[in-house]
Scaffold this active site. Structure first.
Site, PDB file in Angstrom:
ATOM      1  N   VAL A  15      16.421  44.418 -12.460  1.00  0.00           N
ATOM      2  CA  VAL A  15      16.201  44.005 -11.076  1.00  0.00           C
ATOM      3  C   VAL A  15      17.346  43.114 -10.588  1.00  0.00           C
ATOM      4  CG1 VAL A  15      14.676  42.701  -9.541  1.00  0.00           C
ATOM      5  CG2 VAL A  15      13.698  44.283 -11.204  1.00  0.00           C
ATOM      6  N   PHE A 155      10.532  46.997  -5.584  1.00  0.00           N
ATOM      7  CA  PHE A 155       9.779  48.214  -5.932  1.00  0.00           C
ATOM      8  C   PHE A 155      10.667  49.296  -6.539  1.00  0.00           C
ATOM      9  CE2 PHE A 155       7.606  46.078  -2.407  1.00  0.00           C
ATOM     10  CZ  PHE A 155       6.363  45.854  -2.988  1.00  0.00           C
ATOM     11  N   GLU A 158      13.406  52.368 -12.492  1.00  0.00           N
ATOM     12  CA  GLU A 158      14.564  52.564 -13.355  1.00  0.00           C
ATOM     13  C   GLU A 158      15.016  54.008 -13.234  1.00  0.00           C
ATOM     14  OE1 GLU A 158      13.991  51.234 -17.367  1.00  0.00           O
ATOM     15  OE2 GLU A 158      13.155  49.337 -16.683  1.00  0.00           O
ATOM     16  N   CYS A 283       7.205  47.843 -16.970  1.00  0.00           N
ATOM     17  CA  CYS A 283       6.443  47.337 -15.821  1.00  0.00           C
ATOM     18  C   CYS A 283       4.949  47.670 -15.867  1.00  0.00           C
ATOM     19  CB  CYS A 283       7.055  47.874 -14.537  1.00  0.00           C
ATOM     20  SG  CYS A 283       8.790  47.435 -14.401  1.00  0.00           S
ATOM     21  N   LYS A 343      10.980  57.393 -19.863  1.00  0.00           N
ATOM     22  CA  LYS A 343      11.007  58.469 -18.868  1.00  0.00           C
ATOM     23  C   LYS A 343      12.443  58.967 -18.795  1.00  0.00           C
ATOM     24  CE  LYS A 343      11.986  55.714 -14.790  1.00  0.00           C
ATOM     25  NZ  LYS A 343      11.669  55.444 -13.402  1.00  0.00           N
TER      26      LYS A 343
END
Ligand code: UGA
Length: 469
Positions: A15, A155, A158, A283, A343
Site C-alpha cells: 500500500v 481498496f 495486489e 488482507c 492469486k
C-alpha cells in the site's frame, strides 16, 4: 493543473509504496519513509521489491526526484502537509489487529510536529483507531489544534495495485474537520477533477475525464468501518459461492452457470463469484478476523463471519479430498503443482491457499514438483526443497511423470498451457483444477480426466469406460 502537495507516506509495503509512486504520478512531492534501512537503500537504487505491474515504470520516472526514500520520519513529517500511515497491521494471537506499528509511528510523528498536519490512516485499521492516534499524539505533548486524523482506506488489489489506485471505484475520506477534508480533497483533485485522465502517457484504466472517480466524504469512524466491511463482504461473497459450488458438485450441476445466473442480477453483480480453493492473501483472512474481533469487543454477534472463515478453511480440505477421489491413495503419489502465490499476477504467498494445500498433500505422503511464475523464491524460504518437494522450471517440468497435475493459482499462463505437451508429460492424464481455468468438455476432448470446482467431473472421450474416477 492542481497544486503539488508535499506528502509523507510511512511504510513501503504494497500500500505505502504504491501510494507513494501514484501520488507522485498525480503530481505531488512525496517522501516515502521506512525504518528498514536495507529496504530504503534498495528502493533508492531502483529495486521495486514487489512484483507489481507499472511499478517499475513509475519508480523509474520519479525515484529520487518526486519520490524520495528515507528512514528519517522526523524530516518527512516536517516537510509534509499530510502524513499517510501505511504500515502493517498484522493479526495478533487473539485475532484482532496488532496496532503497535501504527502507535509507534504516531509517537514518532508527535516528536516533530510543530505546525498543522493531517495524519492519514491508510493502513486497514479497526474503528476507533483515529481516536487512539489522536490520544497518542496528545499524550506526547502535541497541541490538539496542530493536527487532524483522517481515515482514507485503500481498496487496491495486489497484482493490479497501480491501476486500482489511479482508477478507483471510489475514494473514501473520513474526516471530522473541514480543514482536513479540504487537504485530502486537494490531494485527490487530479483524479476527481478528471485532469489526470487527460494527460498523455498515463496508466490506463476505467476512469476518464468524463467519468472521474467520486470522492465520498464520511465521518472517520464510518470510513474505518467501510474498509473492514468491504473486505469482509467480498470474503463472504467468495465463501458463499464456494458453498454453492459444493452443492453443485453434490447434484451434478454447474457452478459457473449458477454464478452467471446470479451475477446477471444487478443487485448481486458478477464479480467475486469465482469459486476455488478459498481466499487467501494478506488482507481477507486478517481483516475478516479483525472485523469479527471488533464486533466481539463491542458485544455484537457477528457469527456470520465465523461461518465465512469456516467455509474458507474447509474449501482447502475439500480440494485435498478431491485429489484423493481421483487417485485413490495419496501416499507415494507424485503430483505436479501449478501455482504457489495466493492469486495470479503476484509473488505474494502470505496466507496462500495453494501453500496450505501443498503442506496438506506433503503430510499425506505425496511427493510434489511445484512451479510458479513469480512466487517460487519466496516459497523456497518457507518450504525448502527436500526429497518430497522440488521446484520445477516450468509447467511441463512440473507435470513430468506425475500421477496428476494440480492447478492452484489463477495465472494466465496456466490457462494457456500446451495441453498436448502436458498430456505427454504426465504419467496419467489427470488434471485437478482448483481455479476452473479450463472448459471441462474441451479437456475431455483433449484426453484428460478433469476435475474442477463445482462442475461435473469429465473423462477422456476415448477412455470413458476404463476411467478410474
Ligand atoms: C483485497 C481486496 O480485493 C482489495 O479491495 C483490498 O484493498 C485488499 O484486499 C486490501 O485490503 O489491501 P487482494 O488481497 O489483493 O485485495 O486480492 P483479491 O483480488 O481480492 O483476492 C483475494 C483472494 O480471494 C485471492 O486468494 C483470490 O484468489 C480469491 N478470490 C477472489 C476468489 O477465490 N474468488 C473470487 O471470485 C475472487
Amino acid at each position: 493543473m492542481s497544486k503539488p502537495i508535499p506528502i509523507a507516506v510511512v511504510g513501503s509495503g504494497y500500500v505505502g509504496l504504491v501510494a507513494a509512486v501514484c501520488f507522485a504520478e498525480m503530481g505531488h512531492q512525496v517522501i516515502c519513509v521506512d525504518n528498514d534501512e536495507r529496504k530504503v537503500a534498495a528502493l533508492q537504487a531502483g529495486d521495486t521489491l514487489i512484483h507489481e505491474q507499472y511499478l517499475p515504470e513509475l519508480l523509474g520516472r520519479y525515484r529520487n526526484d518526486r519520490v524520495r526514500f528515507t528512514t528519517d520520519l522526523g524530516e518527512a513529517t516536517r516537510a509534509s502537509d499530510a502524513i499517510f500511515i501505511a504500515v502493517g497491521t498484522p493479526q495478533s494471537e487473539a485475532g484482532d489487529a496488532d496496532l503497535s506499528y501504527v502507535e509507534a509511528v504516531a509517537c514518532e510523528i508527535a516528536r516533530s510536529l510543530t505546525t498543522y498536519k493531517v495524519i492519514v490512516e491508510k493502513s486497514t485499521v479497526p474503528v476507533y483507531t483515529n481516536e487512539w492516534i489522536s490520544r497518542a499524539l496528545e499524550r506526547n505533548g502535541v497541541d490538539r489544534t496542530l493536527f487532524d486524523v483522517v481515515s482514507n482506506p485503500e481498496f487496491l488489489r495486489e497484482g493490479t495495485a497501480v491501476g486500482d489506485f489511479l482508477h478507483p471505484d471510489r475514494i473514501v475520506v473520513g474526516a471530522d474537520s473541514e480543514r482536513a477534508a479540504k487537504v485530502l480533497s486537494d490531494i485527490y483533485a487530479p483524479l476527481t477533477s478528471g485532469d489526470y485522465y487527460e494527460r498523455e502517457g498515463i496508466i490506463p484504466g476505467m476512469c476518464s475525464t468524463s467519468e472521474p472517480p467520486p470522492l465520498l466524504l464520511t465521518s472517520t469512524k464510518s470510513a474505518e468501518i467501510i474498509k473492514h466491511a468491504s473486505n469482509a463482504f467480498l470474503a463472504l461473497k467468495i465463501s458463499f459461492i464456494n458453498a454453492v459450488s459444493n452443492l453443485c458438485e453434490a447434484t451434478n450441476a454447474n457452478v459457473e452457470q449458477v454464478a452467471r445466473g446470479m451475477g446477471l442480477d444487478s443487485r448481486i453483480g458478477p464479480k467475486f463469484l469465482r469459486p476455488g480453493i478459498g481466499y487467501g492473501g494478506s488482507c481477507f483472512p486478517k481483516d475478516v478476523a479483525a472485523f469479527r474481533a471488533v464486533a466481539d469487543q463491542l458485544g455484537i454477534d457477528f457469527s456470520l463471519l465465523t461461518e465465512v472463515e469456516k467455509i474458507n478453511s474447509l474449501q482447502k480440505k475439500r480440494f485435498v479430498s478431491k485429489v484423493r477421489s481421483a487417485l485413490w491413495n495419496l501416499r507415494g503419489k507424485k503430483l505436479g503443482v501449478l501455482g504457489l502465490a495466493f492469486k495470479g499476477d503476484t509473488d505474494d504467498i502470505r496466507e496462500s491457499p495453494a501453500i496450505d494445500i501443498v503442506r496438506l498433500l506433503l503430510a499425506e505422503g505425496c511427493s510434489i514438483a511445484a512451479f510458479d511464475p513469480a512466487a517460487t523464491e519466496r516459497t523456497q524460504q518457507v518450504l525448502p526443497t527436500d526429497n518430497k518437494l522440488r521446484y520445477a522450471t516450468d509447467a511441463y517440468d512440473a507435470a513430468g511423470d506425475a500421477d496428476a497435475l494440480l492447478i492452484l493459482t489463477d495465472w494466465q499462463e496456466f490457462a494457456d498451457l500446451d495441453l498436448r505437451r502436458i498430456n505427454q508429460a504426465l504419467r496419467y492424464p489427470i488434471i485437478i483444477d482448483g481455479r476452473n481455468l479450463y472448459d471441462p468438455s474441451a479437456m475431455s476432448d483433449q484426453g484428460f480426466t478433469y476435475l474442477s470446482v463445482g462442475r461435473p467431473v469429465v473423462h477422456p472421450v476415448r477412455d470413458l469406460a476404463s476411467s478410474a474416477v
